[in-house]
Design an enzyme around this catalytic site. Structure first.
Site, PDB file in Angstrom:
ATOM      1  N   HIS A 186       0.414  -1.015   0.161  1.00 39.15           N
ATOM      2  CA  HIS A 186      -0.326  -0.061   0.013  1.00 39.15           C
ATOM      3  C   HIS A 186       0.851   1.180   0.076  1.00 39.15           C
ATOM      4  O   HIS A 186       1.615   1.682  -0.275  1.00 39.15           O
ATOM      5  CB  HIS A 186      -1.074   0.066   1.417  1.00 39.15           C
ATOM      6  CG  HIS A 186      -2.022   0.954   1.430  1.00 39.15           C
ATOM      7  ND1 HIS A 186      -2.838   1.638   0.108  1.00 39.15           N
ATOM      8  CD2 HIS A 186      -2.974   1.560   1.998  1.00 39.15           C
ATOM      9  CE1 HIS A 186      -3.504   2.022   0.285  1.00 39.15           C
ATOM     10  NE2 HIS A 186      -3.540   1.658   1.705  1.00 39.15           N
TER      11      HIS A 186
ATOM     12  N   HIS B   9      -2.063  -2.512  -9.319  1.00 44.26           N
ATOM     13  CA  HIS B   9      -2.733  -1.791  -8.508  1.00 44.26           C
ATOM     14  C   HIS B   9      -4.204  -2.380  -8.596  1.00 44.26           C
ATOM     15  O   HIS B   9      -4.334  -2.969 -10.006  1.00 44.26           O
ATOM     16  CB  HIS B   9      -3.499  -0.006  -9.364  1.00 44.26           C
ATOM     17  CG  HIS B   9      -3.870   0.619  -8.305  1.00 44.26           C
ATOM     18  ND1 HIS B   9      -5.691   0.477  -8.476  1.00 44.26           N
ATOM     19  CD2 HIS B   9      -3.899   1.353  -7.539  1.00 44.26           C
ATOM     20  CE1 HIS B   9      -5.720   1.204  -6.888  1.00 44.26           C
ATOM     21  NE2 HIS B   9      -4.650   1.699  -6.825  1.00 44.26           N
TER      22      HIS B   9
ATOM     23  N   ASP C  54       2.817   5.149  -6.864  1.00 44.35           N
ATOM     24  CA  ASP C  54       4.297   5.158  -5.672  1.00 44.35           C
ATOM     25  C   ASP C  54       5.414   4.844  -7.194  1.00 44.35           C
ATOM     26  O   ASP C  54       6.282   5.281  -5.995  1.00 44.35           O
ATOM     27  CB  ASP C  54       3.970   3.880  -5.162  1.00 44.35           C
ATOM     28  CG  ASP C  54       2.918   4.421  -3.821  1.00 44.35           C
ATOM     29  OD1 ASP C  54       1.575   3.492  -3.978  1.00 44.35           O
ATOM     30  OD2 ASP C  54       3.174   5.241  -3.711  1.00 44.35           O
TER      31      ASP C  54
HETATM   32  C1  SDX Z   1      -1.522   2.075  -3.235  1.00 48.07           C
HETATM   33  O1  SDX Z   1      -6.003   0.851  -3.512  1.00 48.07           O
HETATM   34  C2  SDX Z   1      -5.619   1.628  -3.243  1.00 48.07           C
HETATM   35  O2  SDX Z   1      -5.901   2.990  -4.156  1.00 48.07           O
HETATM   36  C3  SDX Z   1      -4.225   1.836  -3.019  1.00 48.07           C
HETATM   37  C4  SDX Z   1      -3.511   3.367  -3.623  1.00 48.07           C
HETATM   38  C5  SDX Z   1      -4.371   4.160  -2.982  1.00 48.07           C
HETATM   39  O3  SDX Z   1      -3.787   6.086  -3.009  1.00 48.07           O
HETATM   40  O4  SDX Z   1      -5.403   3.806  -1.419  1.00 48.07           O
HETATM   41  O5  SDX Z   1      -3.653   3.132  -4.761  1.00 48.07           O
HETATM   42  C6  SDX Z   1      -1.993   3.050  -2.629  1.00 48.07           C
HETATM   43  O6  SDX Z   1      -1.419   1.170  -2.304  1.00 48.07           O
HETATM   44  C7  SDX Z   1      -0.725   2.110  -4.432  1.00 48.07           C
HETATM   45  C8  SDX Z   1      -0.533   0.607  -4.896  1.00 48.07           C
HETATM   46  C9  SDX Z   1       0.982  -0.103  -4.310  1.00 48.07           C
HETATM   47  N1  SDX Z   1       1.515  -0.610  -4.149  1.00 48.07           N
HETATM   48  C10 SDX Z   1       2.123  -1.618  -4.840  1.00 48.07           C
HETATM   49  O7  SDX Z   1       3.290  -1.132  -5.748  1.00 48.07           O
HETATM   50  C11 SDX Z   1       3.145  -2.524  -4.376  1.00 48.07           C
HETATM   51  C12 SDX Z   1       3.099  -3.348  -5.797  1.00 48.07           C
HETATM   52  N2  SDX Z   1       2.118  -3.998  -6.230  1.00 48.07           N
HETATM   53  C13 SDX Z   1       0.946  -4.704  -5.846  1.00 48.07           C
HETATM   54  O8  SDX Z   1       1.930  -5.623  -4.093  1.00 48.07           O
HETATM   55  C14 SDX Z   1      -0.056  -5.082  -6.262  1.00 48.07           C
HETATM   56  O9  SDX Z   1      -0.513  -4.991  -7.744  1.00 48.07           O
HETATM   57  C15 SDX Z   1      -1.287  -5.153  -5.123  1.00 48.07           C
HETATM   58  C16 SDX Z   1      -0.992  -5.207  -4.152  1.00 48.07           C
HETATM   59  C17 SDX Z   1      -0.923  -3.409  -5.394  1.00 48.07           C
HETATM   60  C18 SDX Z   1      -2.387  -5.072  -6.156  1.00 48.07           C
HETATM   61  O10 SDX Z   1      -2.427  -6.769  -6.299  1.00 48.07           O
HETATM   62  P1  SDX Z   1      -3.471  -7.182  -6.371  1.00 48.07           P
HETATM   63  O11 SDX Z   1      -4.804  -6.365  -6.649  1.00 48.07           O
HETATM   64  O12 SDX Z   1      -4.962  -8.186  -4.615  1.00 48.07           O
HETATM   65  O13 SDX Z   1      -3.175  -8.128  -7.864  1.00 48.07           O
HETATM   66  P2  SDX Z   1      -2.813  -9.831  -7.745  1.00 48.07           P
HETATM   67  O14 SDX Z   1      -1.667  -9.594  -5.857  1.00 48.07           O
HETATM   68  O15 SDX Z   1      -3.571 -10.630  -6.738  1.00 48.07           O
HETATM   69  O16 SDX Z   1      -2.748  -9.516  -8.902  1.00 48.07           O
HETATM   70  C19 SDX Z   1      -2.567 -10.564  -9.878  1.00 48.07           C
HETATM   71  C20 SDX Z   1      -1.373 -10.769 -10.504  1.00 48.07           C
HETATM   72  C21 SDX Z   1      -0.288 -11.642  -9.556  1.00 48.07           C
HETATM   73  O17 SDX Z   1      -0.254 -12.332 -10.778  1.00 48.07           O
HETATM   74  P3  SDX Z   1      -0.306 -14.654 -11.324  1.00 48.07           P
HETATM   75  O18 SDX Z   1      -0.637 -14.803  -9.900  1.00 48.07           O
HETATM   76  O19 SDX Z   1      -1.696 -14.126 -11.649  1.00 48.07           O
HETATM   77  O20 SDX Z   1       0.341 -14.945 -12.133  1.00 48.07           O
HETATM   78  O21 SDX Z   1      -0.807  -9.562 -11.328  1.00 48.07           O
HETATM   79  C22 SDX Z   1       1.083 -10.391 -10.153  1.00 48.07           C
HETATM   80  C23 SDX Z   1       0.613 -10.695  -9.031  1.00 48.07           C
HETATM   81  O22 SDX Z   1       1.525 -12.334  -9.266  1.00 48.07           O
HETATM   82  N3  SDX Z   1       1.522  -8.643  -9.940  1.00 48.07           N
HETATM   83  C24 SDX Z   1       2.215  -7.816 -10.056  1.00 48.07           C
HETATM   84  C25 SDX Z   1       2.565  -6.964  -9.718  1.00 48.07           C
HETATM   85  N4  SDX Z   1       1.235  -6.936  -8.846  1.00 48.07           N
HETATM   86  C26 SDX Z   1       0.529  -7.988  -8.933  1.00 48.07           C
HETATM   87  N5  SDX Z   1       3.588  -8.581 -10.156  1.00 48.07           N
HETATM   88  C27 SDX Z   1       4.586  -8.422 -10.444  1.00 48.07           C
HETATM   89  N6  SDX Z   1       5.068  -6.979  -9.750  1.00 48.07           N
HETATM   90  C28 SDX Z   1       3.827  -6.560  -9.091  1.00 48.07           C
HETATM   91  N7  SDX Z   1       4.062  -5.178  -9.083  1.00 48.07           N
END
Ligand code: SDX
Length: 429
Positions: free
Chosen positions: A266, A305, A363
Site C-alpha cells: 500500500h 493496482h 508510487d
Molecule cells: C497504493 O487501493 C488503493 O487505492 C491504493 C492506493 C491509494 O491511493 O490508496 O492507490 C495506493 O497502495 C498503490 C499500490 C502500491 N503498491 C505497490 O506498488 C506494490 C506492488 N503492487 C502489488 O503488490 C499489487 O499490484 C497490488 C497489491 C497493488 C494489487 O494486487 P492485487 O490486486 O491483490 O492483485 P494480485 O496480487 O492478485 O495480482 C494479480 C497478478 C498476480 O500474478 P498471477 O498470480 O496471476 O500470475 O498480477 C501479479 C500477481 O503476482 N502482480 C504483480 C504485481 N502486482 C500484481 N507482479 C509483479 N509486480 C507487481 N507489482
C-alpha cells in the site's frame, strides 16, 4: 415511479431470493445482498475484490478507463489548477470554496498547526533511528489524549474541529518525526507560511538561518499532496472507516489508517519502489530485474493496482512533475528517473505485464520527486500519510454523519475443528 431492478438468486434446492440492484451516479451497479441471510447464507469475498463496503460521494475511480475524480473534478485539473488546502476543503465539504470560504478555512488550519508542548516529550520514548511511520502511529494516536473537549463524534462542530486539528497538526508531527530522527531541534510552525511551505520549513528550517522556501519544490510537493489526498475505499481508508464505525475518536482512527498505510503493498510502496530503483542501479540491469519479476522472485514495486487496470492517472501527472522538477533543479541527468522510464518502457512492452494489466501506479515516480525535494526515503510513506489525512478524515466524517451507519462486523467461512470435548493433559498423546 421506476420499477426496482432485481437479480433473482436460485439455490440448487429451488429456493430463490430477489436481490435489489442499486445504481450510483457513476460506476458499476451493485447487488444489495444484506437480505441474503434469509437463505441462511453469507457472501464470500476475501480482500473485497467485488464488494462495495459503503455508499460515498467523495471520490470516484474508473480502473479500466484510468479516471480519478475528487467530488467530480478530474485529478489532472485539480493537480494543475488547484492547491492542496482548496482540495482539502473540496473533499471535506463537497464543493470548491469561494474566495471568502477559502480564506476562512486556511485561517482555521493555520491557527491549529501547533501541537501541545507535552507532545514533544512522546518522541523521547523512541530510539532516534525508529522508522518515522512507527513514530507517527504513536504520536497521532496520542493526539486523542489532548482533545477531550471535542470528541463527541455525533456533534458536527466537534467533527469539524477534529478534522481541522488533524489536517493542521499531522504535518507538524511528521516534521517533528524527521527532526527527531536527524537529531535537529523541532521547528515551530510559522503562520506567515502557506501549508506546504510551512511543512518544508518545519522539515528543513533550522534556528540558525532564515528559511526561504523554493517555489519549485513547494509546487512539486503541493501536487504530490493533491495526488495522494484520497482514493475511495483503499486499505487504509477502509481501516479508518471500520475503526470509526465503533465510535472510536478520529485521532485514533487516523492512527489506524497510518498503520495500514505503512505496508509495502500500500503506502509503503513509494519507499520500496525507490529502494528497488537503487537496487537495480543501472539501465543495463533492467532486463535481468524484470526477468526476476516474471520468475516471481519479487514484485515490481510501484506497479499494479487492485482497481487500475490501466495507467494510474496520478502516475502520469507524477511522471510529468518528475520531469519538471528535475529540469528546474538541473538534475535532468537523474539516473533514477532514466532508470524508472526504462523500466516502465520495458514492462509495458512485455506480455507478462500486459496480460496482467500491470501499469505504474502513483508510487512509481513519487519517490524520485521526493528524493529531488530532499526528503529521505524513510519519510516517503509519512508524506503519503500527511496527504491522505484529509481523505481519511473526509471519509470518516461522511460515515459518521450518516445517522444510519452501523458498526462494521464482517462474517467468515469457518473451516476449523467441529465440536469436540476437552482432553485432560495426562490423557493427551
Ligand atoms: C497504493 O487501493 C488503493 O487505492 C491504493 C492506493 C491509494 O491511493 O490508496 O492507490 C495506493 O497502495 C498503490 C499500490 C502500491 N503498491 C505497490 O506498488 C506494490 C506492488 N503492487 C502489488 O503488490 C499489487 O499490484 C497490488 C497489491 C497493488 C494489487 O494486487 P492485487 O490486486 O491483490 O492483485 P494480485 O496480487 O492478485 O495480482 C494479480 C497478478 C498476480 O500474478 P498471477 O498470480 O496471476 O500470475 O498480477 C501479479 C500477481 O503476482 N502482480 C504483480 C504485481 N502486482 C500484481 N507482479 C509483479 N509486480 C507487481 N507489482
Amino acid at each position: 415511479m421506476e420499477k426496482q431492478r432485481v437479480a433473482t438468486l436460485t439455490m440448487d434446492d429451488g429456493r430463490t431470493i430477489e436481490l435489489p440492484i442499486l445504481s450510483g451516479t457513476l460506476g458499476p451497479d451493485v447487488l444489495d445482498i444484506h437480505n441474503i441471510g434469509k437463505l441462511g447464507l453469507f457472501t464470500y469475498d476475501p480482500a473485497f475484490f467485488a464488494t462495495a463496503s459503503c455508499t460515498s460521494a467523495i471520490t470516484y475511480i474508473d480502473g479500466d478507463a484510468g479516471l480519478l475524480y475528487y467530488r467530480g473534478y478530474p485529478i489532472e485539473q485539480l493537480a494543475e489548477k488547484s492547491d492542496f488546502l482548496e482540495v482539502c476543503y473540496l473533499l471535506l465539504n463537497g464543493e470548491l470554496p469561494s474566495a471568502a470560504q477559502k480564506a476562512e478555512f486556511s485561517g482555521f488550519i493555520t491557527k491549529h498547526t501547533m501541537v501541545h508542548d507535552q507532545l514533544a516529550r512522546f518522541f523521547n520514548g523512541f530510539r532516534r533511528d525508529a522508522h518515522p511511520m512507527a513514530v507517527m502511529v504513536g504520536v497521532v494516536g496520542a493526539l486523542s489524549a489532548f482533545y477531550h473537549d471535542s470528541l463527541d463524534i455525533n456533534n458536527s462542530q466537534h467533527r469539524e474541529i477534529s478534522a481541522h486539528r488533524l489536517l493542521a497538526k499531522v504535518p507538524t508531527l511528521a516534521a517533528m518525526a524527521y527532526k527527531y530522527n536527524v537529531g535537529e531541534p523541532f521547528m515551530y510552525p510559522k503562520n506567515k507560511f502557506g501549508y506546504v511551505e510551512n511543512f518544508l520549513y518545519m522539515m528543513f528550517g533550522t534556528p540558525t538561518e532564515e528559511y526561504v522556501p523554493n517555489p519549485v519544490l513547494v509546487r512539486a510537493l503541493e501536487r504530490i499532496f493533491i495526488l495522494h489526498a484520497d482514493h475511495e475505499q483503499n486499505a487504509s481508508t477502509s481501516t479508518v472507516r471500520l475503526a470509526g464505525s465503533s465510535g472510536a475518536n478520529p485521532f485514533a482512527c487516523v492512527a489506524s489508517g497510518i498503520a495500514a498505510l505503512w505496508g509495502p503493498a500500500h503506502g509503503g510502496a513509494n519507499e520500496a519502489a525507490l529502494k528497488m530503483l537503487e537496487e537495480i542501479g543501472d539501465v543495463s540491469r533492467v532486463k535481468d530485474y524484470v526477468q526476476g519479476v516474471k520468475d516471481k522472485k519479487y514484485k515490481l514495486m510501484g506497479f499494479g493496482h487492485r482497481v487500475y487496470k490501466n495507467m494510474d492517472p496520478r502516475a502520469a501527472v507524477m511522471r510529468q512533475t518528475c520531469y519538471e522538477v528535475l529540469k528546474e533543479l538541473k538534475l535532468e541527468s537523474n539516473k533514477l528517473f532514466e532508470l524508472a522510464m526504462e523500466l516502465e518502457k520495458t514492462a509495458l512492452s512485455d506480455p507478462y505485464f500486459i496480460e496482467r494489466k500491470l501499469y505504474p501506479n502513483v508510487d512509481f515516480y513519487s519517490g524520485i520527486v521526493l528524493r529531488a525535494i530532499g526528503i529521505p526515503t524513510s519519510m516517503f510513506t509519512v508524506i503519503f500519510a500527511v496527504a491522505r489525512t484529509i481523505g481519511w478524515v473526509s471519509q470518516w466524517n461522511e460515515m459518521i454523519a450518516d445517522a444510519d451507519h452501523k458498526i462494521g462486523r464482517p462474517r467468515q467461512l469457518y473451516r476449523g475443528a467441529v465440536k469436540r470435548d476437552f482432553v485432560p493433559v495426562n490423557k493427551r498423546r
